[in-house]
Every structure is written in structure tokens, then in C-alpha cells.
Design a protein around this motif. Structure first.
Motif, short mmCIF file in Angstrom:
data_model
loop_
_atom_site.label_atom_id
_atom_site.label_comp_id
_atom_site.label_asym_id
_atom_site.label_seq_id
_atom_site.Cartn_x
_atom_site.Cartn_y
_atom_site.Cartn_z
N ASP A 197 11.06 -24.56 -97.47
CA ASP A 197 11.56 -23.32 -96.87
C ASP A 197 11.15 -23.12 -95.42
O ASP A 197 11.67 -22.24 -94.74
CB ASP A 197 11.15 -22.10 -97.72
CG ASP A 197 9.64 -21.93 -97.82
OD1 ASP A 197 8.91 -22.74 -97.22
OD2 ASP A 197 9.21 -20.99 -98.50
N GLU A 198 10.22 -23.94 -94.91
CA GLU A 198 9.86 -23.85 -93.50
C GLU A 198 10.55 -24.92 -92.66
O GLU A 198 10.39 -24.96 -91.45
CB GLU A 198 8.34 -23.98 -93.33
CG GLU A 198 7.56 -22.77 -93.83
CD GLU A 198 6.09 -22.87 -93.49
OE1 GLU A 198 5.58 -24.01 -93.37
OE2 GLU A 198 5.45 -21.82 -93.34
N ALA A 199 11.31 -25.79 -93.32
CA ALA A 199 11.86 -26.95 -92.63
C ALA A 199 12.79 -26.57 -91.49
O ALA A 199 12.81 -27.23 -90.45
CB ALA A 199 12.60 -27.84 -93.64
N ASP A 200 13.57 -25.51 -91.65
CA ASP A 200 14.52 -25.15 -90.61
C ASP A 200 13.87 -24.58 -89.36
O ASP A 200 14.53 -24.32 -88.36
CB ASP A 200 15.56 -24.16 -91.15
CG ASP A 200 16.67 -24.87 -91.91
OD1 ASP A 200 17.07 -25.98 -91.47
OD2 ASP A 200 17.14 -24.34 -92.93
N ARG A 201 12.55 -24.38 -89.40
CA ARG A 201 11.83 -23.98 -88.19
C ARG A 201 11.58 -25.18 -87.28
O ARG A 201 11.19 -25.01 -86.12
CB ARG A 201 10.49 -23.34 -88.56
CG ARG A 201 10.61 -22.04 -89.37
CD ARG A 201 9.22 -21.51 -89.68
NE ARG A 201 9.25 -20.31 -90.51
CZ ARG A 201 9.33 -19.06 -90.03
NH1 ARG A 201 9.40 -18.88 -88.73
NH2 ARG A 201 9.35 -18.04 -90.85
N CYS A 202 11.78 -26.39 -87.80
CA CYS A 202 11.54 -27.62 -87.04
C CYS A 202 12.79 -28.04 -86.27
O CYS A 202 13.92 -27.76 -86.69
CB CYS A 202 11.11 -28.75 -87.98
SG CYS A 202 9.63 -28.38 -88.94
N ASP A 203 12.58 -28.72 -85.15
CA ASP A 203 13.72 -29.25 -84.39
C ASP A 203 14.37 -30.42 -85.10
O ASP A 203 15.58 -30.62 -85.00
CB ASP A 203 13.25 -29.71 -83.00
CG ASP A 203 12.70 -28.57 -82.17
OD1 ASP A 203 13.39 -27.53 -82.07
OD2 ASP A 203 11.60 -28.71 -81.61
N GLU A 204 13.57 -31.19 -85.79
CA GLU A 204 14.06 -32.39 -86.46
C GLU A 204 13.21 -32.65 -87.69
O GLU A 204 12.02 -32.34 -87.70
CB GLU A 204 14.00 -33.59 -85.50
CG GLU A 204 14.80 -34.80 -85.93
CD GLU A 204 14.94 -35.82 -84.82
OE1 GLU A 204 14.99 -37.02 -85.13
OE2 GLU A 204 15.00 -35.41 -83.63
#
Length: 278
Positions: A197-204
Motif C-alpha cells: 500500500d505504500e508502493a505508489d509513493r515510490c518513483d519506481e
């Protein structure tokens, strides 16, 4: 007409390998991570995330291949001052106070700047606990202190292994806001997690399974390649698994089974080499 030169990778791995007997914890990984970006290293427990980070930081010796940080082959004592590493287990001195822990680690990195200590205390909301011994802190507070210790010397490359475990939601948002600010200033950040659930905070994102990178790209790109609307399902598809985590069987007529056509030849196309779905 001038041409723009791409910046050199901040973090590199070339056919990086780590074996423990017959176990291939890291199995021929190739990476080239650009500076000033946040990368999510995602995969289940036991997929090789922590071992990969330990190889990249020079805390473990590779069985094959090599890792480089800012162009320097690891392990390198000289490069350690440019790295911040927050492990899963807190690396703190329990009898020392919050302020003493921060001061010790800052001096260890030749960065005894009092203003840096005050800034990280404010970030992790521990200013009022500055004189409290680490052993008297709650689990969540120790996690916050671990992050402060990691950031106090203002590293150029930051490795965070499950950084928000035990942190309340409001403070988690503050952490990610600060991570984004650091990346904007040029810091390269690799965040390991098994929580999607935190993955979309990353650029890649880099999906890791069984010591291999099975997918790399933005969250939107990986969802599109997997033909699904959420990252957890995308990870399963790119792993060659069905929604219940079972291996996808090839069809009897020899045609690719469900998910095997992704990226042209399945999630492990190209003989299973890392990055085959990229």
C-alpha cells in the motif's frame, strides 16, 4: 546543439549474487538506479530484499558479481560516509539517551552538526524525549530514533528496510513527505517492504522473488503489464502465480497460460534472467 548526458547511476549491481550453501538468496541481479529518485524494493518475506541491501551497502560479501555506490565498488570504507542504512532491527545503544545516540552516530560519520541533530529530532517527533534512554522508549519510538540515526549525517544514498513498521499513520505521512523532499534534493532512496500500500509513493518499483528481479517500472506500468488494477495482483501475475498464489499451469495445447504472455514470453522470459519483464 548540446546533448544532455544522463547522470551516472547512484546504485549499481552487476550480476550480483549471494549464496548460502544451496540457497541462492540473490541470484544474478542487475540494477542501475538513478540519483534523486525513490525506489521501492517489494517482495514477500524471504525473497532476498534484505540480503540485496546488505550487499549494496557492503555489509555482506557477494558470492559473485559486484555492487557500486556512487561509482565506488563495495565494500568500501570510504563510501560508507555517503550511505544511510536503516535495518529492520534497531541498531541503537539502549543505555544511551535519544540525544546521545544521535550525537554518537553523527560524530561517527564526522558530522557533529548540532542543527542536523535538532532537525531529525523534530522530524521523528522525539525532541521532548531527547534525554530518555533508548531502552525506555516504546517500539514505535525506537523505530523513529532508528530513522533519525540513519538521517543525521545527511547521506547521499539511503537504504530503508521496512522503515514505517510500528509507526502511526500520521507520522508515516510525515516520513514520506521528508523522503520526497530528500529525493528532490538529490538523495537516492531504496525502500524495502512487503507491504504494497505504500508502493505508489515510490518513483519506481522493483519486484523481487526468489532472489531475482521479476519486474521493474512505475506502479502504473507494472499494473498495466500484468493486466490488473492493483499491485499485489500484479506481483502474483509477474511471479507466474494465480490470485491464490498457486503456479499458473501452461495450457495443454502448448499456448501460453494466463499471464505467460506478459512482457513477451512470460514473467521470467529470457531463461529467467532478472529484468526479463522490464
Amino acid at each position: 546543439m548540446s546533448t544532455m548526458t544522463a547522470p551516472a547511476p547512484a546504485v549499481e549491481a552487476v550480476n550480483l549474487q549471494k549464496r548460502f550453501g544451496q540457497i541462492h538468496a540473490v541470484d544474478g541481479i542487475d540494477l542501475a538506479l538513478s540519483p534523486g529518485r525513490i525506489y521501492g524494493l517489494l517482495g514477500p518475506n524471504g525473497s532476498g530484499k534484505t540480503t540485496l541491501i546488505r550487499l549494496l551497502t557492503g555489509l555482506a560479501h557477494a558470492s559473485g558479481g559486484e555492487a557500486r555506490i556512487l561509482g565506488t565498488k563495495m565494500p568500501s570504507r570510504k563510501a560508507l560516509g555517503t550511505i544511510g542504512y536503516m535495518p529492520q532491527a534497531e541498531a541503537l545503544y539502549p543505555e544511551l539517551s535519544v540525544g546521545e545516540n544521535l550525537g554518537f552516530f553523527a560524530r561517527l560519520e564526522s558530522h557533529a552538526d548540532r542543527s542536523s541533530i535538532e532537525r531529525v529530532l523534530d522530524l521523528v517527533e522525539l525532541r521532548d524525549r531527547k534525554g530518555t534512554p533508548a531502552l525506555e522508549l516504546s517500539g514505535g519510538m525506537r523505530r523513529r530514533l532508528s530513522l533519525a540515526v540513519t538521517l543525521v549525517h545527511e547521506p547521499e544514498v539511503l537504504f530503508l528496510d521496512e522503515p514505517t513498521v510500528g509507526v502511526d499513520p500520521a507520522l508515516r505521512v510525515q516520513f514520506w513527505t521528508h523522503f520526497r523532499r530528500l529525493a528532490a534534493q538529490g538523495t537516492t532512496i531504496l525502500v524495502a517492504s512487503h507491504v504494497m500500500d505504500e508502493a505508489d509513493r515510490c518513483d519506481e518499483l522493483l519486484f523481487v522473488r526468489s532472489g531475482k528481479v521479476i519486474g521493474q517500472g512505475t506502479g502504473a506500468e507494472l499494473r498495466a503489464r500484468a493486466g490488473t488494477d492493483n499491485l499485489e495482483a500484479a506481483f502474483l501475475v509477474l511471479s507466474g502465480l494465480d490470485p491464490e498464489g498457486n503456479p499458473i499451469e501452461p495450457r495443454a495445447d502448448g499456448a501460453p497460460g494466463e499471464g505467460e504472455s506478459i512482457g513477451g514470453g512470460g514473467p521470467m522470459a529470457g531463461g529467467g534472467r532478472p529484468g526479463a519483464v522490464l
